[in-house]
Design an enzyme around this catalytic site. Structure first.
Site, PDB file in Angstrom:
ATOM      1  N   THR A 190       3.768  23.715  97.729  1.00  0.00           N
ATOM      2  CA  THR A 190       4.763  22.669  98.017  1.00  0.00           C
ATOM      3  C   THR A 190       5.125  22.609  99.498  1.00  0.00           C
ATOM      4  OG1 THR A 190       5.726  22.734  95.822  1.00  0.00           O
ATOM      5  CG2 THR A 190       7.194  22.035  97.579  1.00  0.00           C
TER       6      THR A 190
ATOM      7  N   THR B 128       4.806  28.443  95.118  1.00  0.00           N
ATOM      8  CA  THR B 128       5.683  29.424  94.471  1.00  0.00           C
ATOM      9  C   THR B 128       5.335  29.658  92.999  1.00  0.00           C
ATOM     10  OG1 THR B 128       7.303  27.745  93.843  1.00  0.00           O
ATOM     11  CG2 THR B 128       7.620  28.822  95.980  1.00  0.00           C
ATOM     12  N   ASP B 129       4.521  28.777  92.411  1.00  0.00           N
ATOM     13  CA  ASP B 129       4.251  28.904  90.964  1.00  0.00           C
ATOM     14  C   ASP B 129       3.616  30.249  90.610  1.00  0.00           C
ATOM     15  OD1 ASP B 129       5.257  26.391  90.592  1.00  0.00           O
ATOM     16  OD2 ASP B 129       3.333  25.418  90.226  1.00  0.00           O
TER      17      ASP B 129
ATOM     18  N   SER C 253      -0.860  26.426  94.118  1.00  0.00           N
ATOM     19  CA  SER C 253      -1.074  27.860  93.880  1.00  0.00           C
ATOM     20  C   SER C 253      -1.673  28.135  92.504  1.00  0.00           C
ATOM     21  CB  SER C 253       0.210  28.649  94.089  1.00  0.00           C
ATOM     22  OG  SER C 253       1.136  28.396  93.065  1.00  0.00           O
TER      23      SER C 253
END
Ligand code: ASP
Length: 341
Positions: free
Chosen positions: A16, A94-95, A61
């Site tokens: 992101t 961040t996932d 990610s």
């Protein structure tokens, strides 16, 4: 402490933080280079930290692979072995950051900190957190405070150990937590303020695969749900080299799953973890069919308080480096999977 003259390698992988919006649909996808990301961070130049920038990948990610992480580890090692940098920043989505940071933590043997960061809000939103996170990550990587900490995740000015960090919210800018232990520290006033002593680090097994490197293996993850009839476990039988079970509560399953799990555990390592976010699986409390005592007596391996996702990566790493011995796998989980190192 002044950070002037310190040096940090920055590896950008996408996520992101690196997204731009499609002019027609408004949909976000990773597009920004590492240089572009760093240009958006006000105050960075004033820190006086020399940055060695690597445009490593530009992916969401979810689409990073273990091969990408092995390549990242090799590239980080090259930077650190050259003695050119004091620390490393990895910028990504961040996932999967709780998994990628943990996997790299198993591999990373050096004293220099490897600081993972990203963003929950992209640059088109009011109050994007990417630039502030990147700024804090560079400080954390450049300074002396986290030497020996291994891999950490810095988001929202908090420093979390890779071993404990979880993404606990899908959208909140305060999405990252370390259940049970809390963050290691805080980044403020251009330094890291530690809340606790750095945990003693235990890294994963070194490669024993010779020049071929780690062998690809398949480790499945099965989450037990109310009324689970075992259909999915039956489908996994014969299809994987190892299994992580995200069980109910402190490590429990319906009693009719036990014969299946025993059969699986006879052939492959099966690690018992919990689908609950906080707390360990128990080892010697409940004693009924399907309890943790029953499952461990049937050959399952206790996963401590490692999340199922991290347990899967540890088992993957053990198996891919040639460690198939059940006792040695159990020892590794006892050492890495249990809090209070
Ligand atoms: N979907 C994004 C990713 O993980 C989410 C993020 O970066 O926060 O790549």
């Amino acid at each position: 402490m002044s950070l002037t003259g310190r040096s940090v390698a920055v590896f950008a992988l996408g996520g992101t933080i690196a997204t731009t919006a499609d002019p027609l649909t408004g949909g976000l996808s990773p597009a920004l280079s590492a240089e572009q990301l760093l240009r958006s961070v006000s105050g960075l130049d004033a820190l006086g930290v020399e940055l060695r920038v690597h445009d490593f990948r530009r992916l969401p990610s979810a689409s990073l692979s273990l091969a990408d992480l092995d390549a990242l580890h090799a590239a980080i090692r090259e930077e650190l072995d050259s003695g050119r940098v004091d620390g490393v920043v990895v910028v990504q989505g961040t996932d999967t950051i709780e998994e990628t940071a943990f996997y790299l933590d198993l591999l990373h043997q050096g004293e220099e900190p490897v600081v993972f960061t990203g963003a929950m809000r992209d640059a088109t939103k009011a109050g994007p957190d990417g630039p502030a996170n990147l700024y804090a990550a560079v400080i954390a990587a450049a300074g002396p405070w986290l030497r020996g900490a291994g891999c950490v995740v810095v988001l929202g000015d908090e420093v979390h150990a890779a071993r404990t960090v979880r993404k606990s919210h899908t959208t909140s800018p305060a999405a990252f937590t370390s259940p049970g232990s809390g963050p290691l520290g805080l980044v403020a006033e251009a330094r890291v303020m530690l809340h606790q002593h750095l945990p003693r680090r235990i890294t994963g097994p070194p490669d024993t695969g010779g020049t071929a490197g780690p062998r690809p293996v398949r480790v499945a993850l099965h989450t037990v749900a109310f009324g689970d009839d075992g259909t999915q476990l039956d489908l996994l039988d014969g299809q994987c080299d190892g299994l992580v079970l995200a069980a109910l509560g402190a490590g429990h399953v319906p009693e009719w799953l036990v014969p299946r799990l025993r059969r699986l555990a006879d052939r492959i390592p099966v690690v018992l973890t919990s689908r609950i976010d906080h707390g360990p699986v128990l080892t010697r409390t409940y004693d009924y069919p399907g309890s943790e005592r029953d499952l461990l007596a049937g050959g399952l391996i206790a996963g401590g308080d490692l999340s199922p996702y991290k347990a899967r990566l540890l088992l993957l790493r053990l198996l891919s480096t040639g460690c198939h011995d059940r006792t040695r796998i159990a020892e590794a989980f006892a050492a890495i999977g249990r809090r209070g190192w």
